[in-house]
Design an enzyme around this catalytic site. Structure first.
Site, PDB file in Angstrom:
ATOM      1  N   TYR A 120       0.838  -1.205   0.000  1.00  0.00           N
ATOM      2  CA  TYR A 120       0.000   0.000   0.000  1.00  0.00           C
ATOM      3  C   TYR A 120       0.873   1.257   0.000  1.00  0.00           C
ATOM      4  O   TYR A 120       0.655   2.180  -0.803  1.00  0.00           O
ATOM      5  CB  TYR A 120      -0.892  -0.022   1.251  1.00  0.00           C
TER       6      TYR A 120
ATOM      7  N   LYS B 210       1.244   4.737  -2.638  1.00  0.00           N
ATOM      8  CA  LYS B 210       1.069   6.126  -2.204  1.00  0.00           C
ATOM      9  C   LYS B 210       2.366   6.922  -2.422  1.00  0.00           C
ATOM     10  O   LYS B 210       2.336   8.119  -2.675  1.00  0.00           O
ATOM     11  CB  LYS B 210       0.641   6.175  -0.733  1.00  0.00           C
TER      12      LYS B 210
HETATM   13  N1  LIG Z   1      -8.955   5.684   5.881  1.00  0.00           N
HETATM   14  C1  LIG Z   1      -7.661   5.883   6.070  1.00  0.00           C
HETATM   15  O1  LIG Z   1      -7.109   5.579   7.164  1.00  0.00           O
HETATM   16  C2  LIG Z   1      -6.819   6.499   5.000  1.00  0.00           C
HETATM   17  C3  LIG Z   1      -5.539   6.983   5.340  1.00  0.00           C
HETATM   18  C4  LIG Z   1      -4.747   7.547   4.351  1.00  0.00           C
HETATM   19  C5  LIG Z   1      -5.232   7.653   3.052  1.00  0.00           C
HETATM   20  N2  LIG Z   1      -6.482   7.153   2.751  1.00  0.00           N
HETATM   21  C6  LIG Z   1      -6.922   7.260   1.371  1.00  0.00           C
HETATM   22  O2  LIG Z   1      -8.134   7.981   1.333  1.00  0.00           O
HETATM   23  C7  LIG Z   1      -8.838   7.629   0.128  1.00  0.00           C
HETATM   24  C8  LIG Z   1     -10.293   7.385   0.463  1.00  0.00           C
HETATM   25  O3  LIG Z   1     -10.398   6.222   1.262  1.00  0.00           O
HETATM   26  P1  LIG Z   1     -11.458   6.065   2.446  1.00  0.00           P
HETATM   27  O4  LIG Z   1     -10.676   5.988   3.702  1.00  0.00           O
HETATM   28  O5  LIG Z   1     -12.525   7.091   2.316  1.00  0.00           O
HETATM   29  O6  LIG Z   1     -12.010   4.601   2.207  1.00  0.00           O
HETATM   30  P2  LIG Z   1     -13.389   4.051   1.576  1.00  0.00           P
HETATM   31  O7  LIG Z   1     -14.562   4.727   2.169  1.00  0.00           O
HETATM   32  O8  LIG Z   1     -13.266   2.576   1.723  1.00  0.00           O
HETATM   33  O9  LIG Z   1     -13.311   4.463   0.044  1.00  0.00           O
HETATM   34  C9  LIG Z   1     -12.609   3.706  -0.909  1.00  0.00           C
HETATM   35  C10 LIG Z   1     -13.037   4.190  -2.274  1.00  0.00           C
HETATM   36  O10 LIG Z   1     -12.266   3.525  -3.267  1.00  0.00           O
HETATM   37  C11 LIG Z   1     -13.161   2.947  -4.226  1.00  0.00           C
HETATM   38  N3  LIG Z   1     -12.626   1.711  -4.770  1.00  0.00           N
HETATM   39  C12 LIG Z   1     -12.187   0.621  -4.105  1.00  0.00           C
HETATM   40  N4  LIG Z   1     -11.798  -0.341  -4.962  1.00  0.00           N
HETATM   41  C13 LIG Z   1     -12.028   0.157  -6.210  1.00  0.00           C
HETATM   42  C14 LIG Z   1     -11.826  -0.348  -7.528  1.00  0.00           C
HETATM   43  N5  LIG Z   1     -11.321  -1.566  -7.737  1.00  0.00           N
HETATM   44  N6  LIG Z   1     -12.162   0.443  -8.583  1.00  0.00           N
HETATM   45  C15 LIG Z   1     -12.653   1.695  -8.383  1.00  0.00           C
HETATM   46  N7  LIG Z   1     -12.866   2.232  -7.160  1.00  0.00           N
HETATM   47  C16 LIG Z   1     -12.553   1.461  -6.090  1.00  0.00           C
HETATM   48  C17 LIG Z   1     -14.438   2.654  -3.443  1.00  0.00           C
HETATM   49  O11 LIG Z   1     -15.525   2.531  -4.365  1.00  0.00           O
HETATM   50  P3  LIG Z   1     -16.819   1.620  -3.992  1.00  0.00           P
HETATM   51  O12 LIG Z   1     -17.636   2.416  -3.021  1.00  0.00           O
HETATM   52  O13 LIG Z   1     -17.494   1.446  -5.304  1.00  0.00           O
HETATM   53  O14 LIG Z   1     -16.310   0.350  -3.393  1.00  0.00           O
HETATM   54  C18 LIG Z   1     -14.517   3.887  -2.561  1.00  0.00           C
HETATM   55  O15 LIG Z   1     -15.054   4.975  -3.268  1.00  0.00           O
HETATM   56  C19 LIG Z   1      -8.085   6.435  -0.463  1.00  0.00           C
HETATM   57  O16 LIG Z   1      -7.232   6.883  -1.493  1.00  0.00           O
HETATM   58  C20 LIG Z   1      -7.244   5.945   0.696  1.00  0.00           C
HETATM   59  O17 LIG Z   1      -6.093   5.246   0.286  1.00  0.00           O
HETATM   60  C21 LIG Z   1      -7.291   6.603   3.689  1.00  0.00           C
END
Ligand SMILES: NC(=O)c1ccc[n+]([C@@H]2O[C@H](COP(=O)([O-])OP(=O)(O)OC[C@H]3O[C@@H](n4cnc5c(N)ncnc54)[C@H](OP(=O)(O)O)[C@@H]3O)[C@@H](O)[C@H]2O)c1
Length: 242
Positions: free
Chosen positions: A150, A154
């Protein structure tokens, strides 16, 4: 403003949309991979924020031609802000054993994000206008044994965005790299540790994008934490278990 949200079903992206729609009326384009999930997001937000407009778009996030076609169409009208948010919390255990899984995760977390960032930057530069926020992660700051699959995706985003930032310097376009720390969303469900509130993280993201900050750490403390982590010499780093 006209705002495009790529991966609008993400909890962090939805919290950003709520934050923007709470402050003013905007025209939102919500992009996702799944028709029913995007439609229910559009319906929910349209009811809660009737003064803003919401339309949904669906495509395959791994298909460069579909991404290009969508951006060609969306950028026919002026775009003020883009948020690129897709991502998956790669399991390092699975990625270590299954190269097919690793390839799919790198494709989503790195390649797909880079394609959207590149495509949007080209369009924004042509209009000499717009802010593009790309979500990376604090995990991209250093390669660690427990999550380098992961973290490295990033890390790619970080270097890619820095290149774009240098490219757009002096133009009317701004590119912001967003680096959240661990945040309570579906991505971290079942994980142990302390997690930030996604609404608080989204507020910092919105403020950073409004200021066109080059790098937005959210919560802010991660800027200092990761500065220290990056400075640890590898002879010591290799012995650490975090
Ligand atoms: N949560 C954390 O701790 C954290 C920390 C640092 C960075 N981030 C980053 O923040 C961003 C948003 O994540 P989040 O925390 O809000 O998580 P989340 O609610 O699980 O959102 C994940 C998103 O990615 C989409 N996705 C997953 N697999 C996919 C695929 N194969 N094709 C197209 N879309 C796909 C999902 O779409 P569906 O709804 O259709 O599944 C959803 O919109 C991500 O880039 C993540 O890496 C998160």
């Amino acid at each position: 403003m006209r705002i495009i949200v790529i991966s609008a079903t993400s909890v962090l992206a939805k919290c950003c949309v709520e934050n923007w729609a709470n402050r003013a009326n905007h025209e939102f384009v919500l992009v996702g991979r799944d028709h029913s999930r995007i439609q229910s997001t559009v319906s929910d937000l349209s009811i809660r924020f009737p003064m803003s407009t919401f339309v949904g778009e669906v495509l395959d996030f791994m298909a460069p031609a579909q991404i290009q076609d969508l951006l060609d169409s969306l950028f026919q009208k002026r775009v003020d802000l883009v948020l690129i948010a897709q991502g998956s919390g790669t399991s390092q255990i699975m990625a270590s054993r299954d190269l097919g899984y690793l390839a799919a995760e790198l494709q989503l977390n790195a390649v797909s994000v880079a394609l959207f960032a590149q495509g949007c930057t080209q369009k924004a530069l042509k209009a000499n206008h717009g802010t593009i926020g790309v979500i990376g992660s604090v995990a991209g700051d250093r390669g660690r044994a427990y999550n380098y699959a992961y973290g490295s995706s990033k890390g790619l985003i970080e270097v890619f965005v820095e290149g774009l930032q240098q490219r757009v310097a002096g133009s009317g376009v701004s590119i912001c790299l967003i680096k959240p720390g661990p945040t309570e969303t579906p991505m971290t469900r079942g994980h142990k540790g302390r997690f930030a509130d996604p609404k608080a993280v989204a507020k910092l993201i919105s403020e950073g994008l409004a200021k066109k900050s080059r790098v937005i750490y959210a919560p802010r403390v991660w800027r200092l934490v990761m500065l220290v982590v990056r400075l640890i010499p590898f002879v010591i780093f290799k012995k650490l278990k975090f």
